[in-house]
Scaffold this active site. Structure first.
Site, mmCIF file in Angstrom:
data_model
loop_
_atom_site.group_PDB
_atom_site.id
_atom_site.type_symbol
_atom_site.label_atom_id
_atom_site.label_comp_id
_atom_site.label_asym_id
_atom_site.label_seq_id
_atom_site.Cartn_x
_atom_site.Cartn_y
_atom_site.Cartn_z
ATOM 1 N N TYR A 141 83.072 -67.516 51.726
ATOM 2 C CA TYR A 141 84.354 -66.812 51.632
ATOM 3 C C TYR A 141 85.530 -67.711 51.989
ATOM 4 O O TYR A 141 86.683 -67.389 51.702
ATOM 5 C CB TYR A 141 84.374 -65.559 52.519
ATOM 6 C CG TYR A 141 83.525 -64.408 51.983
ATOM 7 C CD1 TYR A 141 82.615 -64.606 50.949
ATOM 8 C CD2 TYR A 141 83.636 -63.136 52.516
ATOM 9 C CE1 TYR A 141 81.834 -63.571 50.464
ATOM 10 C CE2 TYR A 141 82.854 -62.085 52.034
ATOM 11 C CZ TYR A 141 81.953 -62.316 51.013
ATOM 12 O OH TYR A 141 81.182 -61.287 50.538
ATOM 13 N N LYS A 192 68.725 -67.999 53.016
ATOM 14 C CA LYS A 192 68.099 -68.277 51.721
ATOM 15 C C LYS A 192 67.700 -69.752 51.778
ATOM 16 O O LYS A 192 68.138 -70.576 50.975
ATOM 17 C CB LYS A 192 69.091 -67.957 50.580
ATOM 18 C CG LYS A 192 68.498 -67.989 49.183
ATOM 19 C CD LYS A 192 67.564 -66.845 48.876
ATOM 20 C CE LYS A 192 66.916 -67.060 47.509
ATOM 21 N NZ LYS A 192 65.856 -66.069 47.209
ATOM 22 N N ASP A 224 66.784 -61.837 50.097
ATOM 23 C CA ASP A 224 66.287 -60.876 49.101
ATOM 24 C C ASP A 224 65.237 -59.962 49.733
ATOM 25 O O ASP A 224 65.235 -58.751 49.550
ATOM 26 C CB ASP A 224 65.759 -61.591 47.837
ATOM 27 C CG ASP A 224 64.906 -62.813 48.137
ATOM 28 O OD1 ASP A 224 64.762 -63.192 49.319
ATOM 29 O OD2 ASP A 224 64.364 -63.395 47.172
ATOM 30 N N ASP A 248 78.078 -59.283 54.610
ATOM 31 C CA ASP A 248 78.952 -58.332 53.911
ATOM 32 C C ASP A 248 78.083 -57.370 53.093
ATOM 33 O O ASP A 248 78.238 -56.141 53.148
ATOM 34 C CB ASP A 248 79.894 -59.130 52.991
ATOM 35 C CG ASP A 248 80.968 -58.268 52.347
ATOM 36 O OD1 ASP A 248 81.218 -57.148 52.835
ATOM 37 O OD2 ASP A 248 81.560 -58.721 51.347
ATOM 38 N N ASP A 252 76.714 -53.147 54.124
ATOM 39 C CA ASP A 252 76.953 -51.953 53.286
ATOM 40 C C ASP A 252 75.632 -51.244 52.999
ATOM 41 O O ASP A 252 75.547 -50.014 53.014
ATOM 42 C CB ASP A 252 77.599 -52.332 51.950
ATOM 43 C CG ASP A 252 79.120 -52.397 52.032
ATOM 44 O OD1 ASP A 252 79.636 -52.674 53.118
ATOM 45 O OD2 ASP A 252 79.781 -52.172 50.993
HETATM 46 C C1 IPM Z 1 84.318 -56.002 54.629
HETATM 47 C C2 IPM Z 1 85.095 -56.017 53.349
HETATM 48 C C3 IPM Z 1 85.919 -57.288 53.287
HETATM 49 C C4 IPM Z 1 84.959 -58.460 53.337
HETATM 50 C C5 IPM Z 1 86.873 -57.390 52.111
HETATM 51 C C6 IPM Z 1 87.823 -56.220 52.044
HETATM 52 C C7 IPM Z 1 87.628 -58.697 52.096
HETATM 53 O O1 IPM Z 1 84.233 -55.888 52.289
HETATM 54 O O2 IPM Z 1 84.944 -56.056 55.698
HETATM 55 O O3 IPM Z 1 83.087 -55.934 54.579
HETATM 56 O O4 IPM Z 1 84.450 -58.890 52.307
HETATM 57 O O5 IPM Z 1 84.693 -58.954 54.411
HETATM 58 MG MG MG Z 2 82.242 -55.423 52.832
#
Ligand code: IPM
Ligand code: MG
Length: 359
Positions: A141, A192, A224, A248, A252
């Site tokens: 990133y 990985k 994975d 990230d 989620d």
């Molecule tokens: C998170 C979000 C952010 C990230 C975005 C909004 C830049 O997805 O905090 O997980 O990728 O870190």
């Molecule tokens: Mg995120």
């Protein structure tokens, strides 16, 4: 002296959920002797609209001076057309980077009241309590070079760089080992290493640091496989530590196991005791301004702030207990609704938590 807290509501549902989080802080101030001063600031699309940039210098200055930052969410389709260097998300990434908030703690905890809302069968997730430690200021990133270039044949090519220095790996792993030491003593480092050199080094550093933490059991897993294991048998995990991008994605994924991403807070910490606290969900522009968003992740972010930045674990516990009591009473925002519960909006959910905190 009271601690200065910078409040950055951001975009989309950010302002609505932040309003409820601030009500919780106000109540703790009035009834429970919390000494904080909330200072508002601009970040993301809201900052672009007002000043032309996603992280105005004034916000950065306020952030540097504050004890902690409470953030809503940034981004939305309104700013999609903007130059990629000035998108709302860039403001957030720059803030994380400028304050060196390298350690991102993302708990994935299933409230027993929400077992029905999980995408997995209740027996697979009952009692789920995972801590994901995501590296937040390095990796792909932030790596240079990055960009979109035009090749000799006129074709365009996008490129990013995955890069990790030993000290960056070591400091995030140290946080993860310490976290595991305070919890179940099991750390899974996700990489990985069968393909990416940057994560081969990650694995080596993890191995050598493990010697300093004999009370923690370290295991390695390819990303994975980790994604698969998270939806196959998530309770095998205690603490997961991983790179910025893998964290990230996996956070989620883990969020869904708990019923809703609308429930999960996070803390981003640097080495000098500063922290930024934000729900892990995004700005959800599709439901913004309609009193539909779940404010609990923002309220639980206040709890993390109390624990990690304000040294008030007692009040953190109070907030978490209040959230549990509200769920017990059957109130649900749209994202966590199920049969036999009562649907409420953002503000009514906030009311209920504030009321539960009074007792
Ligand atoms: C998170 C979000 C952010 C990230 C975005 C909004 C830049 O997805 O905090 O997980 O990728 O870190
Ligand atoms: Mg995120």
């Amino acid at each position: 002296m009271s601690a200065e807290i910078l409040i950055l509501p951001g975009d989309g549902i950010g302002p609505e959920i932040m309003t409820q989080a601030i009500r919780v802080l106000d109540l703790l101030r009035m009834d429970h002797g919390l000494e904080v001063e909330c200072i508002p600031g601009l970040l993301g699309g809201a900052a672009i609209d007002a000043t032309g940039v996603p992280l105005p210098p004034e916000t950065l200055n306020l952030a540097r001076q504050s004890k902690a930052i409470l953030l809503g969410a940034v981004g939305g389709p309104r700013w999609d057309g903007i130059d990629r260097d000035r998108r709302p998300e860039r403001g957030l990434l720059q803030l994380r980077s400028d304050l060196d908030l390298f350690a991102n703690l993302r708990p994935a905890v299933l409230y027993p009241q929400l077992a029905d809302a999980s995408s997995l069968r209740p027996e697979l997730v009952a009692g789920l309590d995972i801590m994901i430690v995501r590296e937040l200021t390095g990796g792909i990133y932030f790596g240079e070079p990055r960009g979109i270039r035009t090749l000799g044949n006129g074709e365009r090519q996008g490129f990013n760089t995955l890069v990790y220095s030993e000290h960056e790996i070591e400091r995030i792993l140290r946080v993860a080992f310490e976290t595991a030491g305070r919890r179940g003593g099991r750390l899974c480092s996700v990489d990985k290493a069968n393909v990416l050199e940057a994560t081969m080094l990650w694995r080596e550093v993890a191995e050598s640091l493990a010697k300093a933490f004999p009370q923690v059991t370290l295991e390695h897993m390819y990303v994975d496989n980790a994604a698969m294991q998270l939806v196959r048998a998530p309770k095998q995990f205690d603490v997961l530590v991983t790179t910025n991008m893998f964290g990230d994605i996996l956070s989620d994924c883990a969020a869904m196991l708990t019923g809703s991403i609308g429930m999960l807070p996070s803390a981003s910490l640097n080495g000098s005791g500063q922290g930024m606290y934000e729900p892990i969900h995004g700005s959800a522009p599709d439901i913004a301004g309609r009193d539909l968003a779940n404010p609990l992740a923002a309220i639980l972010s206040v709890a993390m702030m109390l624990r990690y930045s304000l040294d008030r674990a007692d009040l953190a516990q109070r907030v978490e207990t209040a959230v549990g009591a509200v769920l017990d009473s059957g109130l649900r925002t749209a994202d966590i609704t199920s049969s036999g519960t009562r649907s409420v909006g953002t503000a009514e959910m906030g009311d209920a938590v504030v009321r539960a905190l009074r007792f």
